[in-house]
Design a protein around this motif. Structure first.
Motif, short mmCIF file in Angstrom:
data_model
loop_
_atom_site.label_atom_id
_atom_site.label_comp_id
_atom_site.label_asym_id
_atom_site.label_seq_id
_atom_site.Cartn_x
_atom_site.Cartn_y
_atom_site.Cartn_z
N ILE A 289 0.86 -1.18 0.00
CA ILE A 289 0.00 0.00 0.00
C ILE A 289 0.90 1.24 0.00
O ILE A 289 1.74 1.41 0.89
N ILE A 290 0.72 2.08 -1.01
CA ILE A 290 1.48 3.32 -1.14
C ILE A 290 0.57 4.47 -0.73
O ILE A 290 -0.45 4.73 -1.37
N THR A 291 0.93 5.15 0.34
CA THR A 291 0.11 6.24 0.84
C THR A 291 1.04 7.35 1.34
O THR A 291 2.15 7.49 0.88
N GLY A 292 0.57 8.16 2.28
CA GLY A 292 1.44 9.21 2.83
C GLY A 292 0.77 10.56 2.87
O GLY A 292 0.60 11.16 3.92
N PHE B 150 -0.97 -0.94 -4.19
CA PHE B 150 -2.31 -0.42 -3.89
C PHE B 150 -2.10 1.05 -3.53
O PHE B 150 -1.57 1.36 -2.48
N ILE B 151 -2.48 1.95 -4.43
CA ILE B 151 -2.13 3.36 -4.28
C ILE B 151 -3.29 4.14 -3.68
O ILE B 151 -4.37 4.24 -4.28
N ASN B 152 -3.07 4.67 -2.49
CA ASN B 152 -4.01 5.58 -1.83
C ASN B 152 -3.22 6.86 -1.52
O ASN B 152 -2.83 7.11 -0.38
N TYR B 153 -2.99 7.64 -2.55
CA TYR B 153 -2.14 8.83 -2.46
C TYR B 153 -2.63 9.85 -3.47
O TYR B 153 -2.76 9.53 -4.65
N THR C 174 -8.41 -6.40 -5.96
CA THR C 174 -6.99 -6.45 -5.59
C THR C 174 -6.40 -7.81 -5.91
O THR C 174 -5.27 -7.91 -6.40
N GLU C 175 -7.16 -8.86 -5.64
CA GLU C 175 -6.69 -10.21 -5.97
C GLU C 175 -6.46 -10.35 -7.48
O GLU C 175 -5.46 -10.92 -7.92
N TRP C 176 -7.41 -9.83 -8.27
CA TRP C 176 -7.26 -9.92 -9.72
C TRP C 176 -6.04 -9.14 -10.20
O TRP C 176 -5.27 -9.62 -11.05
N ALA C 177 -5.84 -7.93 -9.68
CA ALA C 177 -4.67 -7.14 -10.08
C ALA C 177 -3.38 -7.87 -9.76
O ALA C 177 -2.41 -7.83 -10.52
N ALA C 178 -3.36 -8.56 -8.62
CA ALA C 178 -2.15 -9.22 -8.16
C ALA C 178 -1.88 -10.55 -8.87
O ALA C 178 -0.72 -10.93 -9.04
#
Length: 298
Positions: free
Chosen positions: A9-12, A59-62, A257-261
């Motif tokens: 997970i990419i956040t910040g 998983f980008i939440n940024y 998310t499972e499909w992307a991975a």
């Protein structure tokens, strides 16, 4: 049993109208399925392709803005180009809610738009009524699920509600090969000045709402496409915990998310029938609400 998929997970930096509970809740949700092993970074600057290669999907939440008024903070050339190369080479990518936005200021703005599949270039907090992306002023919506479009949403209810939500209309599609999984009807009746937030109402004052581009049409809110060899799952909705905790949202986000991975979808819709109605969100593990209160994971 399937080997666990590795998720980063990419956040910040996320605008301050969003709950800080979202990332720990998403991590807990994904791990509760027993399908994922999740790590979180709040500082993506300097990240390399070597680091990303350890993960099956990001998983980008940024969105890069501490508030709507503040300037966009980018990741820099090294991390941004590593992300594009990672996905082009076959890595998965989930873009969550305001991660779809294109505020300009990246090293390669056009490339990020290609990753999203649509150009969500928003002017100010609510956009431009007649030109470009605009915010639909309503705050709760009926999600129309296209169940036959993809196995990710084949288990979802055809229509379900969100709360305290954002929907952005009239974005320009840049990838012709997008599969829309869910949409919202951008209804003329939603544009009632009396019911708008003040900052939204300002852009619609004096506007003939019947002339809004695309009014009464379907607005994509969840979709999938490919970026190079990589699978990209985009969820433009899910502003806060209230929507995240809806079983339809929980299922769609976990399965996407499972499909992307992995390219596969095996996670079931949450079972909340019979005695399992006592179970706490995210419903995949046998924990009651009383036990959840003791865990205090977030």
């Amino acid at each position: 049993m399937n080997e666990k998929l590795n998720v980063l997970i990419i956040t910040g930096i996320v605008t301050d109208e969003h709950s800080p509970l979202m990332v720990p809740m998403i991590r807990y949700m994904l791990e509760s399925t027993d399908r994922f092993k999740v790590k979180v970074t709040e500082e993506f600057t300097g990240c390399t392709l070597e680091t990303l290669a350890k993960y099956d999907t990001v998983f980008i939440n940024y969105d890069g803005k501490e508030s709507v008024e503040k300037p966009f903070v980018n990741w820099g050339k090294t991390a941004e180009e590593a992300l594009y190369e990672y996905v082009k080479n076959g890595g998965g990518c989930v873009l969550f809610h305001t991660a779809i936005m294109n505020p300009t200021g990246r090293v390669h703005d056009d490339e990020y738009v290609k990753l999203v599949g649509y150009d969500f270039c928003l002017t100010g907090a609510a956009g431009d009524a007649m030109n470009g992306v605009r915010k639909n002023p309503k705050l709760e919506y009926v999600i129309n699920v296209h169940r036959d479009a993809h196995e990710i949403v084949s288990v979802n209810q055809e229509h379900w509600m969100t709360v305290q939500e954002d929907v952005f209309a009239n974005a320009k599609q840049v990838d012709p090969n997008i599969t829309v999984l869910a949409s919202v009807t951008d209804k003329l009746e939603d544009y009632d000045l009396k019911n708008m937030q003040d900052h939204v109402a300002r852009i619609y004052e004096g506007v003939d709402m019947t002339k809004l581009p695309g009014i009464n049409e379907e607005v994509p809110v969840v979709w999938v496409h490919n970026y190079g060899k990589g699978r990209v799952f985009v969820c433009a909705i899910c502003h806060g915990p209230d929507t995240l905790c809806r079983p339809n949202m929980t299922a769609m986000l976990c399965r996407g998310t499972e499909w992307a991975a992995s390219g596969k979808v095996t996670i079931p819709y949450p079972d909340i029938q019979n005695e399992r109605r006592k179970n706490a969100w995210p419903f995949y593990n046998d924990i009651t609400w009383a036990q959840m209160g003791e865990i205090r994971r977030w």
